[in-house]
Design a protein around this motif. Structure first.
Motif, PDB file in Angstrom:
ATOM      1  N   ALA A  38      -7.638   5.485  -0.211  1.00 35.80           N
ATOM      2  CA  ALA A  38      -9.119   5.375   0.025  1.00 35.80           C
ATOM      3  C   ALA A  38      -9.056   4.436   1.289  1.00 35.80           C
ATOM      4  O   ALA A  38      -9.901   5.186   1.562  1.00 35.80           O
ATOM      5  CB  ALA A  38      -9.824   6.079  -0.452  1.00 35.80           C
ATOM      6  N   SER A  39      -8.931   3.546   1.933  1.00 39.74           N
ATOM      7  CA  SER A  39      -9.089   2.376   2.347  1.00 39.74           C
ATOM      8  C   SER A  39      -9.044   3.236   4.015  1.00 39.74           C
ATOM      9  O   SER A  39      -8.101   3.802   4.506  1.00 39.74           O
ATOM     10  CB  SER A  39      -8.592   1.397   2.938  1.00 39.74           C
ATOM     11  N   PRO A  40      -9.641   3.014   4.491  1.00 46.33           N
ATOM     12  CA  PRO A  40     -10.048   3.672   6.619  1.00 46.33           C
ATOM     13  C   PRO A  40      -8.777   2.227   7.080  1.00 46.33           C
ATOM     14  O   PRO A  40      -8.859   2.893   7.967  1.00 46.33           O
ATOM     15  CB  PRO A  40     -10.935   3.416   6.367  1.00 46.33           C
ATOM     16  N   THR A  41      -8.675   1.364   6.739  1.00 46.25           N
ATOM     17  CA  THR A  41      -7.898   0.456   7.001  1.00 46.25           C
ATOM     18  C   THR A  41      -6.835   0.673   6.608  1.00 46.25           C
ATOM     19  O   THR A  41      -6.119   0.594   5.240  1.00 46.25           O
ATOM     20  CB  THR A  41      -8.578  -0.529   7.147  1.00 46.25           C
ATOM     21  N   PRO A  42      -5.573   1.512   7.908  1.00 41.13           N
ATOM     22  CA  PRO A  42      -3.930   1.611   7.128  1.00 41.13           C
ATOM     23  C   PRO A  42      -2.816   0.264   6.960  1.00 41.13           C
ATOM     24  O   PRO A  42      -2.470   0.435   5.972  1.00 41.13           O
ATOM     25  CB  PRO A  42      -3.941   2.192   8.797  1.00 41.13           C
ATOM     26  N   PHE A  43      -3.538  -0.525   6.876  1.00 34.95           N
ATOM     27  CA  PHE A  43      -3.129  -1.710   6.744  1.00 34.95           C
ATOM     28  C   PHE A  43      -3.088  -1.896   4.870  1.00 34.95           C
ATOM     29  O   PHE A  43      -1.728  -1.965   4.170  1.00 34.95           O
ATOM     30  CB  PHE A  43      -3.318  -3.294   7.581  1.00 34.95           C
ATOM     31  N   SER A  44      -4.039  -1.049   4.661  1.00 35.42           N
ATOM     32  CA  SER A  44      -3.983  -1.706   3.504  1.00 35.42           C
ATOM     33  C   SER A  44      -3.000  -0.773   2.409  1.00 35.42           C
ATOM     34  O   SER A  44      -2.804  -0.945   1.205  1.00 35.42           O
ATOM     35  CB  SER A  44      -5.807  -0.557   2.946  1.00 35.42           C
ATOM     36  N   ALA A  45      -3.170   1.058   2.771  1.00 38.39           N
ATOM     37  CA  ALA A  45      -2.021   1.397   1.710  1.00 38.39           C
ATOM     38  C   ALA A  45      -1.038   0.518   2.263  1.00 38.39           C
ATOM     39  O   ALA A  45       0.244   1.003   0.969  1.00 38.39           O
ATOM     40  CB  ALA A  45      -1.781   2.904   2.989  1.00 38.39           C
ATOM     41  N   TRP A  46      -0.190   0.725   3.122  1.00 39.72           N
ATOM     42  CA  TRP A  46       0.971  -0.387   3.172  1.00 39.72           C
ATOM     43  C   TRP A  46       1.554  -1.230   2.277  1.00 39.72           C
ATOM     44  O   TRP A  46       2.197  -1.747   2.054  1.00 39.72           O
ATOM     45  CB  TRP A  46       1.541  -0.593   4.708  1.00 39.72           C
ATOM     46  N   GLY A  47       0.294  -2.351   2.273  1.00 42.57           N
ATOM     47  CA  GLY A  47      -0.134  -3.303   1.185  1.00 42.57           C
ATOM     48  C   GLY A  47       0.397  -3.209  -0.464  1.00 42.57           C
ATOM     49  O   GLY A  47       1.190  -3.486  -0.957  1.00 42.57           O
ATOM     50  N   VAL A  48      -0.392  -2.086  -0.566  1.00 42.44           N
ATOM     51  CA  VAL A  48      -0.359  -1.711  -2.111  1.00 42.44           C
ATOM     52  C   VAL A  48       0.736  -0.884  -2.336  1.00 42.44           C
ATOM     53  O   VAL A  48       1.071  -1.217  -3.117  1.00 42.44           O
ATOM     54  CB  VAL A  48      -1.348  -0.293  -2.324  1.00 42.44           C
ATOM     55  N   ILE A  49       1.658  -0.145  -1.339  1.00 39.90           N
ATOM     56  CA  ILE A  49       3.257  -0.008  -1.419  1.00 39.90           C
ATOM     57  C   ILE A  49       4.393  -1.248  -1.456  1.00 39.90           C
ATOM     58  O   ILE A  49       4.916  -0.786  -2.697  1.00 39.90           O
ATOM     59  CB  ILE A  49       3.590   1.059  -0.768  1.00 39.90           C
ATOM     60  N   ALA A  50       3.551  -2.137  -0.466  1.00 39.26           N
ATOM     61  CA  ALA A  50       4.565  -3.136  -0.896  1.00 39.26           C
ATOM     62  C   ALA A  50       4.438  -3.782  -2.317  1.00 39.26           C
ATOM     63  O   ALA A  50       5.505  -4.478  -2.727  1.00 39.26           O
ATOM     64  CB  ALA A  50       4.248  -3.987   0.265  1.00 39.26           C
ATOM     65  N   MET A  51       2.888  -3.718  -2.460  1.00 37.21           N
ATOM     66  CA  MET A  51       3.256  -4.671  -4.029  1.00 37.21           C
ATOM     67  C   MET A  51       3.672  -3.497  -5.323  1.00 37.21           C
ATOM     68  O   MET A  51       4.108  -4.281  -6.458  1.00 37.21           O
ATOM     69  CB  MET A  51       1.133  -4.257  -4.157  1.00 37.21           C
ATOM     70  N   TRP A  52       3.500  -2.562  -4.559  1.00 32.85           N
ATOM     71  CA  TRP A  52       3.654  -1.490  -6.143  1.00 32.85           C
ATOM     72  C   TRP A  52       5.633  -1.814  -6.949  1.00 32.85           C
ATOM     73  O   TRP A  52       5.889  -2.112  -7.074  1.00 32.85           O
ATOM     74  CB  TRP A  52       3.688  -0.269  -7.054  1.00 32.85           C
TER      75      TRP A  52
END
Length: 183
Positions: free
Chosen positions: A89-103
């Protein structure tokens, strides 16, 4: 080089120490991603492929710890931002990519730890591990490139390129893609 560039960044002047440590943990994690395929393929001088793979396993554990430190530090400095990122739900697009990589890193590490208990065939193991690490690489590079932060652009771009080149070279030499075509 990216660590040295980040140390010299003027953006660190107004950051809390925990935030700085979290950011550097992310840079260290990405740097370890460069070493991982080199170890797995036996490219590092003085290390046989079997010894390189054992070290690859340990470096993988350190990589997971660096990711945990990165996220935990960000959580301490801004829990709402981390919650938004984890919920996509973050407005920053880099956050989603970081979460995907983390998982993907967590799942790759879990499967590596459970490999014998899961009775994975070598071909299945390589397919799963290659898929997950490819997601880690793509997600991490996208995450890093979208961030305007302490890692300056040239060294960040060079590190990202080297990670991709090392991974593609190792996967090619190890004939991982050939395994995809076999029945």
């Amino acid at each position: 080089m990216p660590i040295a560039a980040a140390v010299a960044s003027p953006l660190l002047a107004w950051r809390d120490p925990i935030y700085i440590v979290a950011g550097f943990a992310g840079i260290v994690a990405m740097t370890l991603m460069l070493v991982q395929p080199l170890l797995a393929a036996g490219y590092l001088p003085g290390l046989s492929r079997p010894r390189g793979r054992r070290i690859h396993l340990w470096i993988g554990g350190i990589l997971v710890l660096a990711v945990v430190l990165h996220v935990a530090g960000l959580w301490i400095t801004s829990p709402p931002d981390v919650i938004d990122a984890l919920l996509f739900a973050s407005p920053t697009p880099f956050s989603a990519w970081g979460v995907i990589a983390m998982w993907a890193v967590f799942v790759a590490a879990f499967i590596a730890m459970m490999r014998n208990r899961l009775n994975l065939q070598p071909r299945t193991w390589r397919r799963v591990h290659t898929t997950l690490t490819s997601i880690v690489i793509a997600g991490t590079i996208t995450h890093a490139m979208l961030i305007e932060g302490t890692m300056e652009t040239v060294s960040k771009s060079a590190l990202c390129l080297l990670v991709v080149v090392a991974a593609v070279k190792a996967l090619s030499d190890l004939k991982v893609w050939k395994l995809w075509r076999s029945p």
